[in-house]
Design an enzyme around this catalytic site. Structure first.
Site, short mmCIF file in Angstrom:
data_model
loop_
_atom_site.label_atom_id
_atom_site.label_comp_id
_atom_site.label_asym_id
_atom_site.label_seq_id
_atom_site.Cartn_x
_atom_site.Cartn_y
_atom_site.Cartn_z
N ASP A 40 0.81 -0.69 -0.28
CA ASP A 40 0.12 0.40 -0.04
C ASP A 40 0.47 1.20 -0.02
O ASP A 40 2.18 0.97 -0.20
CB ASP A 40 -0.52 0.21 1.13
CG ASP A 40 0.14 -0.41 2.56
OD1 ASP A 40 1.22 -0.02 2.30
OD2 ASP A 40 -0.71 -1.35 3.37
N ASP A 55 0.59 5.79 -13.40
CA ASP A 55 0.23 5.27 -15.13
C ASP A 55 -1.57 5.38 -15.26
O ASP A 55 -1.69 5.76 -14.28
CB ASP A 55 0.52 3.62 -14.58
CG ASP A 55 0.42 2.72 -15.23
OD1 ASP A 55 0.46 2.79 -16.53
OD2 ASP A 55 1.19 2.04 -15.23
N ASP A 88 -0.68 3.90 -20.93
CA ASP A 88 0.02 2.15 -20.73
C ASP A 88 -1.04 1.92 -22.28
O ASP A 88 -2.44 2.71 -22.26
CB ASP A 88 -1.55 1.60 -19.81
CG ASP A 88 -1.43 0.26 -19.86
OD1 ASP A 88 -0.21 -0.40 -19.31
OD2 ASP A 88 -2.81 -0.47 -20.24
N GLU A 148 4.48 3.21 -23.77
CA GLU A 148 4.25 1.65 -23.53
C GLU A 148 4.15 1.20 -24.93
O GLU A 148 3.06 1.43 -25.44
CB GLU A 148 3.53 1.06 -22.45
CG GLU A 148 3.63 -0.20 -22.52
CD GLU A 148 2.58 -1.57 -21.93
OE1 GLU A 148 3.30 -2.65 -21.46
OE2 GLU A 148 1.05 -1.09 -22.40
N HIS A 198 6.73 -5.07 -14.46
CA HIS A 198 5.99 -5.90 -13.86
C HIS A 198 5.32 -7.11 -15.83
O HIS A 198 3.87 -7.48 -14.72
CB HIS A 198 4.65 -5.27 -14.04
CG HIS A 198 3.80 -4.21 -14.73
ND1 HIS A 198 4.16 -3.10 -15.09
CD2 HIS A 198 2.16 -4.37 -14.93
CE1 HIS A 198 3.89 -2.97 -16.19
NE2 HIS A 198 3.00 -3.19 -16.11
N ASP A 199 5.15 -6.57 -16.51
CA ASP A 199 4.81 -7.85 -17.29
C ASP A 199 6.00 -8.77 -18.01
O ASP A 199 5.42 -9.21 -18.69
CB ASP A 199 4.70 -6.64 -19.05
CG ASP A 199 3.42 -5.62 -18.55
OD1 ASP A 199 2.76 -5.71 -17.61
OD2 ASP A 199 2.96 -4.87 -18.69
#
Ligand code: GLC
Length: 582
Positions: free
Chosen positions: A63, A132, A234, A288, A354-355
């Site tokens: 968090d 993002d 994104d 992105e 993260h992908d």
């Protein structure tokens, strides 16, 4: 005062000036001036996946307060900006990439007051914050979509893409995350299909509707007014659609980049966004994806285009495959992208996010023997290339893939729906699971490894994804106190980059392209010339370069020794060094 004494005072004064100016050091050489210098080119971006970084309240989910607790750690890394994956209100079908309120904070992550403190805490430490922006699609739980699907004549109907069922089956479109690979989802409520390039919980917004565009610009301004410093767009290359839905050539129906990206209208939207938002604030923007080819990428980021500041191209990050990869390909791809943008435009440099699965497991060697050296080598690469470096949380420690063997352990919608799809298509499921084990995004999302206590110090509760069992040896606490750790090497690299414009703005030249194991390049600016040597192999390798001298200044080295002789340097497995060439 008499006239003669006044004369003396004047004489003394002149003598003093002469003496002082004689004592002055010779004038410094003028600093190499860098054209088009920008803070975002000089930035070192640290990417935080908030769900996995630090849980402050024991619910097993990271968090904002957790990030606040760790701001001094982030500062200690030497990074200058943080990109946060989405933190907005979301039902979490795709961990926040399905936004149901763009002005709200996800309940599990905290409150707007927490966000304000986080931003203030970053700014106090001179760290910028990049948000993002997920606006190719929203969540199906967003109020706009709830309205849109409620009736065909609802004012929000046109916020999304609908195909009335009486027209027959919609023209085939592929979906990246759908369990059937179908981008059209039938909705009984109005007897129509809606379009979703990602999961069915992520309906695509209709960018040809000016109202949608205005809503998005207002949302961006809301965050810019709060003082955020940048936006990552994104999946934006897919925002424009040809809604005549032409048939794609046979065999290319799923060619996502070639046929789904950069459709007509996209550049107009970006110019409009630039005019409405970017030009009004001191914010930077990064896309992105960089389109289908260099021309597309230039159109996104060239200076006179007034669209975006930078993009990240996928060709580089996509190189490692389950079957392995070849350093020759890496050299070729990174070199061609660098050369193409040497004079205009700007790109990001990254090997993981993260992908992707973990950097060292995909690009390096995560065995006990070489994990540390090869992570340091990869970090040396990212932090010594031209382009803005993006470093993914945990890669500064050398975190590795987690070894899941059952589909029930995975949390990622792409993995779960991909499994269903593979099963229904009769794929070899053994191989599918092996590939997932190597490449799944969940590998890169396991909790940050803070210390050797339960759950790696990430949470006092049950973590949403288990910590990698290797956390007892790979963690911040252990590495902080070890001067040879991956962490402290990372800090050395950020310091080097921040203190030396040659690493940011210097030209890049590939050396010995044909060398089978060593990736060698120079960075040069003004009178400075630096040589980067990276041994991408698990055995010793040497390279002959007639200008190398034993007296060359070693600026950073991931081993404590170096073997340089006149005209030749031998590198140990995964050894990475930067030399200043005299
Ligand atoms: C981008 C994000 C990815 C997400 C997808 C859909 O590719 O990086 O995590 O799943 O868009 O929003």
């Amino acid at each position: 005062m008499k006239r003669s004494s006044t004369k003396w005072v004047v004489c003394l004064f002149i003598m003093l000036i002469v003496v002082l100016s004689c004592n002055q050091k010779p004038k410094e050489q003028p600093q190499t001036t860098v054209e088009n210098a920008q803070w975002w080119k000089e930035a070192i971006v640290y990417q935080i996946y908030p769900r996995s970084f630090k849980d402050s309240d024991g619910d097993g989910v990271g968090d904002l307060k957790g990030i606040i607790e760790k701001l001094d750690y982030i500062k200690s890394l030497g990074v200058t900006a943080v990109w946060l994956n989405p933190i907005y209100t979301s039902p979490n079908a795709d961990n926040g990439y399905d936004v149901s309120d763009y002005r709200g904070i996800m309940e599990e992550f905290g409150t707007m007051a927490d966000f304000d403190s986080l931003l203030a805490g970053m700014h106090q430490r001179d760290i910028k914050l990049v948000m993002d922006i997920v606006v190719n699609h929203s969540s199906d739980q967003h109020e706009w979509f709830k309205q849109s699907r409620s009736s065909r004549d609802n004012p929000y109907r046109n916020y999304y893409h609908w195909w009335p069922a009486e027209k027959g089956d919609p023209p085939y479109r592929y979906s990246l995350f759908d369990a059937k690979g179908d981008a059209w989802q039938y909705d009984t409520l109005t007897n129509a299909y809606y379009l979703h390039y990602f999961a069915k919980q992520q309906p695509d917004l209709n960018w040809s509707n000016p109202k949608v565009r205005q809503e998005v610009y207002d949302i961006m301004k809301f965050w810019a007014d709060k003082g955020v410093d940048g936006f990552r767009l994104d999946a934006f290359q897919f925002a424009a659609k040809d809604t005549t839905y032409p048939k794609f050539p046979e065999g290319y129906e799923k060619d996502f980049i070639q046929y789904y990206a950069m459709q007509d209208g996209l550049h107009d939207y970006l110019k409009e966004m630039n005019e409405a938002v970017f030009s009004k604030y001191d914010v930077f923007s990064v896309a992105e994806g960089a389109g289908r080819n260099f021309d597309d990428a230039h159109k996104l980021v060239d200076k006179d285009r007034q669209e975006l500041n930078m993009a990240y191209a996928f060709e580089g990050v996509d190189i490692p495959k389950y079957e392995g990869y070849d350093v020759a390909t890496m050299k070729e791809v990174f070199t061609k992208w660098d050369q193409e943008f040497a004079d205009d435009g700007w790109l990001s440099i990254f090997l993981a996010n993260h992908d992707q699965a973990r950097m060292v497991s995909r690009w390096g060697n995560d065995s006990d023997a070489f994990r540390s050296a090869s992570t340091k080598l990869l970090n040396t690469f990212i932090l010594s290339m031209r382009g803005t470096p993006y470093c993914y949380y945990g890669d500064e420690l050398g975190m590795t893939n987690i070894d899941f063997d059952s589909i029930s352990q995975y949390q990622d919608i792409a993995a779960i729906n991909g499994y269903q799809k593979a099963l229904s298509e009769g794929e070899d499921m053994g191989l599918f699971m092996e590939k997932l084990n190597f490449g799944s995004r969940d590998n890169g999302r396991t909790p940050m490894q803070w210390d050797g206590s339960t759950n790696a110090g990430f949470t006092s509760g049950t973590p949403w994804l288990p910590a990698n069992p290797n956390f007892k040896t790979i963690n911040v606490q252990v590495e902080d106190s070890d001067s040879n750790s991956v962490l402290n090497h990372f800090r050395g690299l950020t310091k080097l980059r921040k203190e030396n414009p040659v690493l940011v703005y210097g030209s890049y030249e590939l050396i010995s392209p044909e060398h089978p194991t060593i990736y060698a390049y120079t960075r040069a600016l003004g009178n400075e010339k630096w040589l980067v040597l990276l041994n991408f192999s698990n055995s010793d390798s040497s390279i002959k370069l007639d200008y190398i001298k034993p007296s060359d200044n070693v600026l950073i080295n991931n081993y404590n020794v170096i073997d340089i002789s006149q005209g030749e340097i031998s590198l140990q497995p995964y050894q990475a060094v930067i030399l200043k060439i005299q």
